[in-house]
Scaffold this motif. Structure first.
Motif, mmCIF file in Angstrom:
data_model
loop_
_atom_site.group_PDB
_atom_site.id
_atom_site.type_symbol
_atom_site.label_atom_id
_atom_site.label_comp_id
_atom_site.label_asym_id
_atom_site.label_seq_id
_atom_site.Cartn_x
_atom_site.Cartn_y
_atom_site.Cartn_z
ATOM 1 N N UNK A 1 0.818 -1.207 0.000
ATOM 2 C CA UNK A 1 0.000 0.000 0.000
ATOM 3 C C UNK A 1 0.856 1.263 0.000
ATOM 4 N N UNK A 2 1.878 1.299 0.835
ATOM 5 C CA UNK A 2 2.736 2.481 0.942
ATOM 6 C C UNK A 2 3.495 2.710 -0.361
ATOM 7 N N UNK A 3 3.902 1.615 -0.987
ATOM 8 C CA UNK A 3 4.676 1.721 -2.226
ATOM 9 C C UNK A 3 3.791 2.042 -3.429
ATOM 10 N N UNK A 4 2.539 1.563 -3.406
ATOM 11 C CA UNK A 4 1.696 1.684 -4.591
ATOM 12 C C UNK A 4 0.660 2.783 -4.589
ATOM 13 N N UNK A 5 0.480 3.487 -3.468
ATOM 14 C CA UNK A 5 -0.522 4.547 -3.419
ATOM 15 C C UNK A 5 0.092 5.837 -2.885
#
Length: 306
Positions: A205-209
């Motif tokens: 989530x942190x990497x993709x959003x």
């Protein structure tokens, strides 16, 4: 020590001990405010943070208390391992639905779930554990069923938030009995099992959003403290459980959904229609019948004499 002195000490211990569960249930009752402050973060992300940071916080406590050895029991018994695994799944589901409900303006329905929960626990105890059920318990369960059925009929849809919360937490309590671990060790084990999944989910989530790219310091602090606000009430509850009877704990537990209900209606202006009032009224009556039919409960908390 005389019998009178011993009795006085027991009463004093009980009176002091009840502060712990009252504090625990009060904290659980005001948790909607905490989750509302994190509304900009998706419910799934909040759940993952809650699991991971709870494990970190509990790991620190276990280290300080030198109690890591207690976790070995999980891997020494297939029954305990499966019970802890089931408990971790159920409590994760319960937390997810509750967080989503709060941040989707369903606090009133969520509180309904926790009013239903003790009555559903009685039903599970009767069906699964073959515990004895008397006419008052059956009447209370029937009234709760009528209340939920009435709300379903009036709104044309099943109150799935309330029922999911009630069922998941009742089943959670049931499998907790099978693990026979202390509350602290049990929650540490449950969060430990889910922590790798939570951490992996957060990494994606942190990497993709872009959700985490502009978080304020206050929001980061709220995220880090999710483990504390999850674990502290449990530890208070555990201390209270050592000092007061389970019947007293059962009576005090209605404090949490009552606070949440008031917060939902008075603070966040959620609707509380006539249909809600009738449904809640039936369930409150059911709880009153169950509680007041057990005079020993009231005697132990000082409302009536023996």
């Amino acid at each position: 020590m005389s019998a009178k002195t011993e009795s006085t000490l027991q009463v004093k211990k009980h009176s002091t001990g009840i502060i712990y569960p009252i504090a625990a249930y009060s904290m659980w009752g005001i948790l909607p405010i905490y989750w509302k402050l994190m509304k900009q973060i998706p419910a799934g992300d909040i759940l993952a943070h809650r699991i991971f940071w709870s494990f970190v916080f509990l790991a620190i406590i276990l280290t300080g208390m030198h109690r890591w050895s207690e976790l070995r029991r999980i891997f020494q018994s297939t029954r305990i391992f499966l019970a802890v695994m089931a408990a971790s799944i159920l409590i994760s589901l319960n937390w997810l639905i509750y967080i989503w409900a709060v941040n989707s303006n369903h606090i009133v329905e969520a509180s309904l779930g926790y009013y239903i929960n003790p009555l559903l626990t009685i039903l599970l105890g009767s069906l699964v554990l073959r515990e004895r059920t008397d006419k008052w318990q059956l009447m209370a369960i029937l009234l709760a069923f009528v209340g939920v059925a009435y709300l379903t009929f009036q709104f044309g849809s099943i109150p799935w938030v309330a029922l999911t919360l009630a069922v998941s937490f009742a089943l959670y309590g049931l499998v907790k009995k099978m693990s026979s671990l202390s509350p602290l060790t049990g929650l540490a084990a449950e969060t430990m099992m889910m922590a790798p999944l939570a951490l992996g989910y957060l990494f994606i989530q942190i990497k993709g959003t872009a959700t985490y790219s502009h978080l304020s310091f206050g929001m980061i602090l709220l995220i880090l403290l999710t483990g504390v606000v999850t674990s502290i009430p449990l530890l208070l509850f555990a201390q209270g459980a050592k000092r007061v009877s389970l019947t007293t704990l059962g009576f005090v537990q209605y404090l949490s959904p009552s606070i949440s209900l008031l917060i939902g209606v008075l603070v966040y202006q959620e609707p509380f229609t006539v249909s809600h009032q009738i449904c809640f009224g039936l369930i409150w009556t059911a709880l009153a019948i169950y509680s007041f039919s057990r005079k020993e409960v009231l005697a132990k908390i000082g409302i009536v004499g023996d």
